[in-house]
Design an enzyme around this catalytic site. Sequence first.
Site, mmCIF file in Angstrom:
data_model
loop_
_atom_site.group_PDB
_atom_site.id
_atom_site.type_symbol
_atom_site.label_atom_id
_atom_site.label_comp_id
_atom_site.label_asym_id
_atom_site.label_seq_id
_atom_site.Cartn_x
_atom_site.Cartn_y
_atom_site.Cartn_z
ATOM 1 N N GLY A 196 2.052 7.683 26.018
ATOM 2 C CA GLY A 196 0.960 8.110 25.160
ATOM 3 C C GLY A 196 1.386 8.517 23.770
ATOM 4 N N CYS A 211 0.282 14.770 32.238
ATOM 5 C CA CYS A 211 -1.083 14.251 32.168
ATOM 6 C C CYS A 211 -1.464 13.494 33.438
ATOM 7 C CB CYS A 211 -1.264 13.385 30.932
ATOM 8 S SG CYS A 211 -0.280 11.874 30.922
ATOM 9 N N CYS A 271 22.082 26.237 20.059
ATOM 10 C CA CYS A 271 22.481 26.290 18.651
ATOM 11 C C CYS A 271 22.939 27.676 18.200
ATOM 12 C CB CYS A 271 21.345 25.819 17.751
ATOM 13 S SG CYS A 271 19.916 26.951 17.667
ATOM 14 N N CYS A 286 20.426 31.631 21.274
ATOM 15 C CA CYS A 286 20.099 30.323 21.830
ATOM 16 C C CYS A 286 21.345 29.703 22.476
ATOM 17 C CB CYS A 286 19.570 29.395 20.745
ATOM 18 S SG CYS A 286 19.245 27.710 21.313
ATOM 19 N N ARG A 308 0.822 -1.217 0.000
ATOM 20 C CA ARG A 308 0.000 0.000 0.000
ATOM 21 C C ARG A 308 0.853 1.263 0.000
ATOM 22 N NH1 ARG A 308 -2.559 -3.891 -1.009
ATOM 23 N NH2 ARG A 308 -4.770 -4.255 -0.493
ATOM 24 N N ASP A 318 12.813 3.668 27.884
ATOM 25 C CA ASP A 318 11.782 4.053 28.849
ATOM 26 C C ASP A 318 12.080 3.344 30.174
ATOM 27 O OD1 ASP A 318 9.102 4.023 30.330
ATOM 28 O OD2 ASP A 318 8.569 5.202 28.561
#
Length: 258
Positions: free
Chosen positions: A38, A186, A252, A249, A11, A59
């Site tokens: 999430g 959250c 950078c 910055c 596909r 994680d």
Amino acid sequence: MNDEQQLRYSRHLLLNEWSEDAQERLLSAHALVIGAGGLGAPALMYLAGAGVGRITVIDPDTVDLTNLQRQIVHTTARVGEPKVLSVLEQLGQVNPEVEVTPVFAAADPALLAEWVPQADVVLDCTDRFEIRQQINQACRAAGKPLVSASAVRFDGQISVFDPRVPEAPCYACLFPPDQPPPETRCATLGIFAPVVGMMGVVQAGEAIKLLVQDAGAWPDHQGLAGRLLMLDGRTWRWTELRARREPRCPVCGPFHSS
């Protein structure tokens, strides 16, 4: 590609903007996903389904029942397991060809210095300001494109920070390290599940496009480098802001310290 791969990825191969070279590039690519919550959950599923050959996921957490409202890579049977091992099991069922490397640890500068240079693209799927800054610094140092998103309550935002684009800002240009926002996790404020899912899916889409664009896919592709997209899940309205590199910055800018 063999016959089974031709069928699996058919596909994508039907798209006028796609090619076998693009798919081959994806099959040989390495995506680093930091966070399997999430944002990372849907991003990981789509990266694996699309055929990204190597995925490293970092994680430090275990699957909790409260995660399952939105973290679609995990299941009830895996509550209590390290999230990275849950990812390893699920992605193996989605696409057994993908090489998944689970890193059950909290990302820190040392870990990022080890893994970021090995990746072709990095996805920041974390929810802490400090680690986002560290990921940004590591990507700038290694010259790797960073796809960063966040979501809380009904609001989401996403951008790409690509050191290969000279005029593009980095994460610290938009969100200065010395100006941390109020705590917006959250776990304390809540999250509308489809919003964080949408952000993770868009992250996967941007990462895939970054991985294959050098193979001729999407010659008219307009990436998110220099653009910040914000979603209001209450109305499903998108807002786009143009972002410029900040000369002062600390990451950078011309006078930043290495």
